[in-house]
Enzyme design. Structure first.
Site, PDB file in Angstrom:
ATOM      1  N   GLN A   3      -7.552  -3.618   1.727  1.00 31.46           N
ATOM      2  CA  GLN A   3      -6.311  -3.813   0.978  1.00 31.46           C
ATOM      3  C   GLN A   3      -5.692  -5.174   1.277  1.00 31.46           C
ATOM      4  OE1 GLN A   3      -4.515  -0.267   2.560  1.00 31.46           O
ATOM      5  NE2 GLN A   3      -4.922   0.929   0.716  1.00 31.46           N
TER       6      GLN A   3
ATOM      7  N   ALA B 100      -9.271   6.412 -10.070  1.00 31.65           N
ATOM      8  CA  ALA B 100     -10.671   6.112  -9.725  1.00 31.65           C
ATOM      9  C   ALA B 100     -10.747   4.948  -8.747  1.00 31.65           C
ATOM     10  CB  ALA B 100     -11.472   5.786 -10.986  1.00 31.65           C
ATOM     11  N   GLY B 101      -9.665   4.749  -7.980  1.00 33.46           N
ATOM     12  CA  GLY B 101      -9.642   3.666  -7.004  1.00 33.46           C
ATOM     13  C   GLY B 101     -10.312   4.048  -5.696  1.00 33.46           C
TER      14      GLY B 101
ATOM     15  N   GLU C 175      -7.717   3.347  10.885  1.00 31.76           N
ATOM     16  CA  GLU C 175      -8.274   3.568   9.551  1.00 31.76           C
ATOM     17  C   GLU C 175      -8.745   2.238   8.957  1.00 31.76           C
ATOM     18  OE1 GLU C 175      -7.043   2.700   6.438  1.00 31.76           O
ATOM     19  OE2 GLU C 175      -5.085   1.874   6.922  1.00 31.76           O
TER      20      GLU C 175
ATOM     21  N   SER D 288      -1.347   1.450  11.483  1.00 32.49           N
ATOM     22  CA  SER D 288      -1.545   2.372  10.366  1.00 32.49           C
ATOM     23  C   SER D 288      -1.059   3.773  10.704  1.00 32.49           C
ATOM     24  CB  SER D 288      -3.026   2.436   9.989  1.00 32.49           C
ATOM     25  OG  SER D 288      -3.484   1.182   9.521  1.00 32.49           O
TER      26      SER D 288
ATOM     27  N   THR E 283       0.858  -1.187   0.000  1.00 33.98           N
ATOM     28  CA  THR E 283       0.000   0.000   0.000  1.00 33.98           C
ATOM     29  C   THR E 283       0.892   1.234   0.000  1.00 33.98           C
ATOM     30  OG1 THR E 283      -0.111   0.332   2.396  1.00 33.98           O
ATOM     31  CG2 THR E 283      -1.594  -1.323   1.454  1.00 33.98           C
ATOM     32  N   CYS E 284       0.281   2.406   0.112  1.00 32.00           N
ATOM     33  CA  CYS E 284       1.092   3.624   0.153  1.00 32.00           C
ATOM     34  C   CYS E 284       1.952   3.690   1.405  1.00 32.00           C
ATOM     35  CB  CYS E 284       0.203   4.854   0.059  1.00 32.00           C
ATOM     36  SG  CYS E 284      -1.037   4.978   1.370  1.00 32.00           S
ATOM     37  N   ASN E 285       1.579   2.940   2.435  1.00 29.89           N
ATOM     38  CA  ASN E 285       2.293   3.021   3.713  1.00 29.89           C
ATOM     39  C   ASN E 285       3.167   1.820   4.018  1.00 29.89           C
ATOM     40  OD1 ASN E 285       1.254   5.527   4.402  1.00 29.89           O
ATOM     41  ND2 ASN E 285      -0.582   4.631   5.300  1.00 29.89           N
TER      42      ASN E 285
END
Length: 422
Positions: A122, A192-193, A116, A111, A53-55
């Site tokens: 995910q 558009a996710g 969150e 997180s 993921t982004c993190n």
């Protein structure tokens, strides 16, 4: 050889964004990475799933200990990053620590935004991808099913997710810092996710003057834009139309930047020093980091938003203690299941050995009956033979033991055999 449950990787606390984006395995990169991992280690890595993921980018696997030690080297080579650059940012968890980590991640305790909810979805998507790739087996399947159950339990029995300030809400707050009232601003969403969907919902609630969704697949963009009363744009139109927008929020799975320094610089000239807020939630980044040097451009990355939302977590920290207690109990349950699973081969061997003894004694009894011996004598001999073989193992072990070993055997025998009280 024994197989351990192992998790290793990096996240927002162990690695800066510049490192995380080099290791990211999102979108179309995930399936080839799973195939490459299994090809590199063969049977030494029995099962694997990758959460990116982004993190965070984490590999969950059931692997032989020797293979597990080589996984960081494989990741560095696969992502073409120096092992020396990657190693300081990696962490590794084994066995119960790996299980505990999975439970905490899914529950939102690990997180950037405490509690969150997006991480659970995910993780489920990562498991589906691993399942489709054929890299899940009994162990990881059981781990993730219990992980999802624990996350549901934590969210339903604690206040960990209440009043959470999401990345989407933080993006709105940053735009308000620059423009104040958002009813006169034009907002462009790129992608558009799920994250863009969340951001669009939050911004739409502020009733901006115009909302546009740009995406590689127009059908997905139209689905989102219809829901928020916006319009759509082709990605190829970005260079000509970027200057029309006051707020740009981007989160795609592109491996290369979508908005480069030159494109944004041209847009700022066309805007005649009117400010523009750019929020880049993608990893790897969609907007070149050099854009932040431009005057009148306020560029925020995912780590910037993370720092903003941390200030809103204090009210939920009391729920962490309760959540950790739930997780600890469930970790012990899983490890008990794992220990029981490890005994299955031993139990199977015991049954096979007992079956072989039974078959041999029955064959001997049938031959005695065929010779005309009395059934009573045959039954007596059958019982005697089974009893002798039943006692042979423990009696031989006792006779060959001495000292502390014999004391241990004597202590265990009453648990294994229904001995009469002495």
């Amino acid at each position: 050889m024994s197989v351990d449950v192992i998790t290793f990787g990096l996240n927002h606390t162990s690695a800066p964004l510049a490192v995380r984006e080099r290791v990211s395995l999102t979108g179309d990169l995930l399936r080839p990475a799973l195939d490459g991992l299994r090809a590199a280690f063969g049977g030494a890595v029995r099962e694997a799933a990758i959460l990116s993921t982004c993190n965070r980018t984490e590999i969950y696997c059931a692997a032989e200990p020797q293979a597990a030690r080589q996984l960081p080297i494989w990741l560095a080579e696969h992502q073409r990053i120096s092992a020396d650059d990657l190693h300081p940012h990696l962490y590794r968890h084994d066995q119960d620590d790996a299980v505990r980590h999975a439970f905490r991640v899914a529950s939102g305790l690990d997180s950037m935004v405490l509690g969150e909810p997006q991480i659970l979805g995910q993780m489920k998507e990562a498991v589906r991808t691993a399942d489709d790739a054929g890299s899940l087996g009994t162990l990881l399947h059981q781990l993730f099913q219990r992980t999802f159950a624990v996350a549901k339990e934590v969210r339903s029995q604690t206040a960990i997710g209440e009043q959470s300030v999401s990345m989407a809400a933080a993006a709105v707050r940053l735009a308000e810092r620059v423009f104040g009232d958002l009813t006169q601003v034009k907002v462009l969403f790129i992608g558009a996710g799920e994250m863009i969907d969340l951001c669009a919902t939050h911004f739409a609630a502020q009733h901006p003057q115009r909302v546009t969704v740009a995406n590689r697949t127009l059908a997905r963009a139209e689905t989102l834009s219809t829901r928020i009363s916006g319009d759509t744009m082709k990605l190829s139109d970005l260079p000509e139309r970027l200057a029309d927008y006051d707020v740009v929020v981007s989160c795609t799975a592109s491996s290369l930047p979508i908005l480069g320094l030159g494109m944004v610089e041209r847009a700022t000239r066309q805007r005649r020093r009117k400010p523009i807020v750019m929020v880049d939630l993608a990893v790897p980044r969609d907007i070149e980091a050099e854009v932040a040097r431009l005057d009148d451009v306020y560029l925020y990355c995912v780590d910037d938003l993370g720092r903003l939302v941390q200030s809103a977590t204090d009210a939920r920290k009391a729920a962490v203690v309760q959540a950790e207690a739930i997780i600890e109990t469930r970790v012990q349950h899983f490890m008990h299941w794992l220990g029981t699973r490890e005994m299955v081969p031993v139990i199977r061997d015991l049954h096979q050995a007992a079956g072989a003894i039974r078959a041999a004694e029955l064959d001997r009894a049938r031959k005695m009956l065929a010779r005309g011996e009395s059934p009573e004598a045959v039954l007596e001999q059958l019982a005697h033979g089974l009893t002798q073989k039943y006692l042979h193992g423990p009696l031989a072990a006792l006779n060959q033991s001495e000292g502390e070993h014999r004391e241990q055997l004597l202590a265990w025998l009453p648990r294994l055999y229904p001995l009469r009280e002495r």
